[in-house]
Scaffold this active site. Structure first.
Site, PDB file in Angstrom:
ATOM      1  N   ALA A  29       0.827  -1.244   0.018  1.00  0.00           N
ATOM      2  CA  ALA A  29      -0.133  -0.039  -0.110  1.00  0.00           C
ATOM      3  C   ALA A  29       0.751   1.298  -0.107  1.00  0.00           C
ATOM      4  CB  ALA A  29      -1.010   0.116   1.150  1.00  0.00           C
ATOM      5  N   ASN A  30       0.285   2.611   0.234  1.00  0.00           N
ATOM      6  CA  ASN A  30       1.017   3.566   0.428  1.00  0.00           C
ATOM      7  C   ASN A  30       0.293   4.569   1.148  1.00  0.00           C
ATOM      8  OD1 ASN A  30      -0.922   5.448  -0.914  1.00  0.00           O
ATOM      9  ND2 ASN A  30      -0.671   3.892  -2.763  1.00  0.00           N
ATOM     10  N   ARG A  31       1.072   5.804   1.378  1.00  0.00           N
ATOM     11  CA  ARG A  31       0.450   6.652   2.559  1.00  0.00           C
ATOM     12  C   ARG A  31      -0.558   7.424   2.293  1.00  0.00           C
ATOM     13  NH1 ARG A  31       4.329   6.007   6.318  1.00  0.00           N
ATOM     14  NH2 ARG A  31       6.431   5.594   5.650  1.00  0.00           N
ATOM     15  N   ALA A  95      -4.335   7.202  -4.994  1.00  0.00           N
ATOM     16  CA  ALA A  95      -3.012   6.856  -5.224  1.00  0.00           C
ATOM     17  C   ALA A  95      -2.915   5.268  -5.461  1.00  0.00           C
ATOM     18  CB  ALA A  95      -2.177   7.305  -3.930  1.00  0.00           C
TER      19      ALA A  95
END
Ligand code: C5P
Length: 222
Positions: A29-31, A95
């Site tokens: 995943a990402n932030r 994102a």
């Protein structure tokens, strides 16, 4: 009227990160918090639009008066976006993970086997923005992408608008100093296909959303 410039228009927004499963308990995943995308969906609804928000996993609340479709992975997000069309405006603020673990997660947790770290083969995810922007039929008249960059923000965004085939790129600097990723403020540049740039001051994500919705209503005309 001036307060509801998107009355009767259909707006589609993607938001949040995607989660790409590695096994039943782990993911890539990402932030991304989803704050900017959710704020755009809310602002579009306030401007009178009929809004569908396709969101990856986030912890922030659903915006009021918006149809929210929750997804986990990039491939689910693409399917949900296609199911939500047609739209007058599509804003791709999610994102999306560029890569996913190549192998399906299955039902068994991957174990340490004592031979050191395992390799994790990756496969490329579909580019949702480019897929929709390059659609032969049923392309929304206004397709907007985001460009989160840590350096050479404008150069990268100009290259991106051509590559993706969208009508506007909202570029922002997500290098660690800015605190944009996960934060409440954003400093954006709007880049047009001819390369022209409009830079906005650092604003709250809600105010960026409000101004962006006004700008898009103007581009759509009416
Ligand atoms: O290529 P990059 O990820 O920097 O492009 C960012 C833009 O493309 C964003 O608008 C993002 O929502 C969209 N995107 C997408 N699907 C992907 C990757 C990015 O829709 N797989």
């Amino acid at each position: 009227g001036a307060a509801r410039p998107l009355a009767g228009r259909r707006v589609l927004v993607t938001s949040g990160p995607t989660h790409e499963p590695i096994d039943p308990v782990r993911y890539l995943a990402n932030r991304s918090s989803g704050r900017q995308g959710h704020a755009i969906a809310e602002a579009a609804a306030r401007a009178g639009a009929i809004v569908t928000l396709v969101s990856g996993p986030v912890t922030i609340p659903d915006p009021p008066r918006v149809t929210v479709v929750r997804v986990e992975t990039a491939r689910e997000m693409l399917a949900a976006v296609e199911a939500a069309l047609p739209a007058d405006i599509a804003v791709f603020a999610a994102a999306v993970a560029d890569w996913r673990p190549e192998h399906e997660a299955g039902t068994k947790k991957i174990k340490k086997d004592g031979s050191g770290p395992a390799l994790l083969p990756l496969a490329e995810n579909p580019d949702i923005l480019a897929t929709i922007a390059r659609r032969p039929s049923g392309r929304p008249p206004l397709v907007v992408g985001f460009a989160a960059e840590t350096d050479a923000v404008l150069d990268h965004a100009r290259a991106k608008i051509a590559r993706k085939g969208c009508d506007l790129i909202v570029a922002n600097d997500v290098s660690a100093e800015g605190g944009v990723m996960g934060g409440v403020a954003n400093a954006v540049h709007l880049i047009r296909p001819d390369g022209a740039v409009e830079s906005w001051p650092r604003l709250g994500k809600d105010e960026v959303a409000r101004r962006l919705v006004q700008h898009l209503a103007g581009m759509l005309g009416g």
